[in-house]
Design an enzyme around this catalytic site. Sequence first.
Site, PDB file in Angstrom:
ATOM      1  N   GLY B 753       0.855  -1.202   0.078  1.00 19.78           N
ATOM      2  CA  GLY B 753      -0.141  -0.129   0.187  1.00 19.78           C
ATOM      3  C   GLY B 753       0.783   1.361   0.032  1.00 19.78           C
ATOM      4  N   GLU B 754       2.239   1.164   0.047  1.00 18.21           N
ATOM      5  CA  GLU B 754       2.805   2.365   0.105  1.00 18.21           C
ATOM      6  C   GLU B 754       3.891   2.198  -1.043  1.00 18.21           C
ATOM      7  OE1 GLU B 754       4.278   3.697   3.940  1.00 18.21           O
ATOM      8  OE2 GLU B 754       5.058   5.620   2.925  1.00 18.21           O
TER       9      GLU B 754
END
Lengths: 160, 792
Positions: B753-754
């Site tokens: 997610g990053e």
Amino acid sequence: MEKTINLTVNGETRSIAVDVNQTLLEVLREDLGLTGTKKGCNQGECGACTVLMDGKPVSSCLVLAVKADGKTVMTIEGVAKDGSLHPIQETFNQKGAIQCGFCTPGMILTTKNLLDKNPNPSLGEIKEAISGNICRCTGYVQIIEAITSLAKEKNARGGV
Amino acid sequence: MTDYKVVGKGLPRIDGPAKAMGKAIYTVDVNLPGMLYGKILRSPYPHARILNIDTTAAEQLPGVKFIMTGKDVGDVRYAFVDTPRYPADEHPLAIDKVCYIGDEVAAVAAVSETVAEKALSLIKVEYEILPGVFTVEEAMKPDAPLIHEELLEGTSAWEDWGVAQKKQQREAEINVNNMSGHSAISFGDVEQGFKDSDYVREDKFELKATAHCQMEPHAAVASYDPVEDKLHMWLSTQGIFLKRFLLSKTFKMPIGKIRIHHTFVGGAFGGKIDLFPYEFCAAYMSMKLGQPVKIELEREEVFMATRQRHPMVIKVKTGIKKDGTILAQDIKVIADNGGYRGSGPIVVFLCHGFSFPIYNVPNYRYEGFSIYTNSGIRGPQRGHGAPQIRFSIDSHLDLIARDLGMDSVDIMLKNIRHQGDLLPNGDRLNSCGLKECLEGAAKSIDWENKRMQFKAQPQEGRYKTGVGISLCAMFSGAMYYPFASAAIVKMHDDGTATLFTGAQDIGQGSYTTLSQVLAEELGIGLEDVHLVAGDTELCPIDIGSFLSGTALVTGSAVKLAAADAKRQLLECAVEVLGVDDIGELETQDKRIFVKDDPEKSISFTQAIQTSVFKKGGNPIIGTGSYKGYSETDRYPSLAKCKGLFTGAYGFAAHAAEVEVDILTGKVKLLKAVTYHDCGFSLNKTIVEGQVHGCVSMGAGQAISEEIVLEKGQLFNASFLNYQIPISLETPESVDQLVATYEPTGPFGAKEVGEGALAGILGAIGNAVHDAIGVRVYSLPITPEKVLRALKN
Ligand code: FES
Ligand code: FES
């Protein structure tokens, strides 16, 4: 300067004294406590404040409350019936179309309007319909998937 | 794979229904009785001295309750980076000087936003305009005006906690003007490496500032209760315990006197970690007035005066053998952190941290500077340095591949790291699916057939297509206050459980994935988990939802807490079920049964009753805590890039197919492929959502997003002018999980997610080159840049 307006919100008729420069968004959020309608920009550029006015999606931050006099407004709080989720809400959640949820109320109302008018939208029509609603979290992929599957379901059931 | 009952499934998120119905309460939705509204007066000048502030007229305006300026507050300082080497340099309100347009000068609390706004216009500020610096090149010149002349003192959270090393010497040897941070490291012999190489190339890349564009504007509600002498706050934030710590430090208030309450967060992406002046001012005015104060920023203020991604200039020089083996690499990064330090020293450290886990480079030198300029403050933004450094290095490798007539995927494959590799700082890659990611992404984009590089015929017509590929890596949490996460699992009579966690769900789905971890470990359904989260009073400490630590660090704490509760349940069942050891028992569907004889079982309810009656009334509460590393003496040094960085790295490979209109210069992303290694996907739907979000944000930043600044003035502080992707630009998206297993993560899970944002920029840049045959060296790849590149 104040003026009293009458408006039907989520099926209930309300009579409210509003300031002439107050927006519909402010009246909904502040006077009626309907905080489900979100303010993302207050400039008509993000769609977070979308509500249905006489069935049509409007950016409530751009509508003066006095202009809503005599109108029927549906906010996100009016979409679920008797506490159970509307199929659009249900499908959005099932398909991962909700992340932070801040764009969700506006997105769902826009979708509702689309599917009410056009039960069988093409991919292009879906993308077009929600193009005024910004979502930073999802990249739109799962939102588009959710709407596509709703359209399919509707067709399978022969329309609703 | 083990047949898990709850984790690994694409279950709908538990906060979904509330959000879908408009019932989820965000900070902007908090309304308290007697609440006042605050507004902030900001500097219209990029660099100026404040000579005088006259608030008399504003004070007389009916409805105004309080006006505060820097004089009231005094020399209060705080910052995201607050170490002996880099002491905090931000003030809640400017004392005598402003350093960027938007810098906070005064705050007002009034009965309504309209009155507060009016009051701002009545405050008269006299400025003496100072010469400003607006680019890092200007700022570093020996005769450049200094933005921060004073030498500050400070202590860090680590020192406050007694875990820091002794005070560092200031770096006297580096004499660069307006420097706010510096990182340097080398290993091997770089010069020799270049000499031994068959080919050496150097390139320079540039990236612009970008905006987070969280849909919920920044907001704070503060309510000080004089009776209990307690400050209550509702904040749109990624880390409640870090915020509480910073508030306690700035107000010199005992930490127990501050409570942060739960609210949902309408997006964060790194931009809601720092303590902000509006939060301090809301709290300050509420304490003075004994009334709640709410400050909600306008969209323009969010763009201008919260945080942005660091613009950077990056130079990469690589020496390579004919067979594609990289022998040496020299990387120089200059990041512009704006008027205050922001996360400058961290981002230049992270550019190294996210570069070296990808390729094994035997001779390597890295140096990064962060530099003050008179522009908005730059802080963490999704990927925090990874997009910039990964774009630069993989664009550079693609150029080398083209020079040598080689396939860039072959060069990547030859040099990537593998599972088991020990990184130069001591981090070990216990899980690493880079190779599988790269091969998978290349195959999925149809690399062999679509790559234009090796085609004999150039493309006909106006629209050219091309493909590109790039890789990325990300930490799974790192050592930052409060260093660890804890969790509590409280059993109920009916066999269901409540999870108490200080984690924040900022949209990434942590409430759901953490509940899944609990349910799986304990042997109950997701619907049997209740949640209390995001409240500093009710929940145990949490590392916070940044640096991608939630899944691994908090997830591990939750798993341990659930295991603790489970053990207690099993101990009660041993006697009842007549077995010798808890190892003979298993749980499922809120029941405990004998593994070899599943007919023999008792319910959780019975086990809890037994516990209450026979174990001193114990109603069964499980606890767990987890810290990324167990050692305490190897924290990372930002300046020296030493020490252990993280427990696990997440990896991804991105491939992009683009179409370039050579008439208009417009780039369109047709297809985005992400193969990512997050160890194990705790929730398929949520992980996919994270990846899609990353790709969209990364694509925006590659193609259209840019904060336009002219002498410190922001020209596009609105969604109309700052071009964030809309639905019409959604590409065909493929995402595929490469399952590895991270032994330190819950059920093998680690970051997602990053990092999955960082590779798409290079993939798009390389694809554009593939399509049009020329390189655009700076992001975003706007139509003007494409046309200019084509013309040359
Ligand atoms: S708040 Fe109305 S369009 Fe953004
Ligand atoms: S879900 Fe966060 S903005 Fe759409």
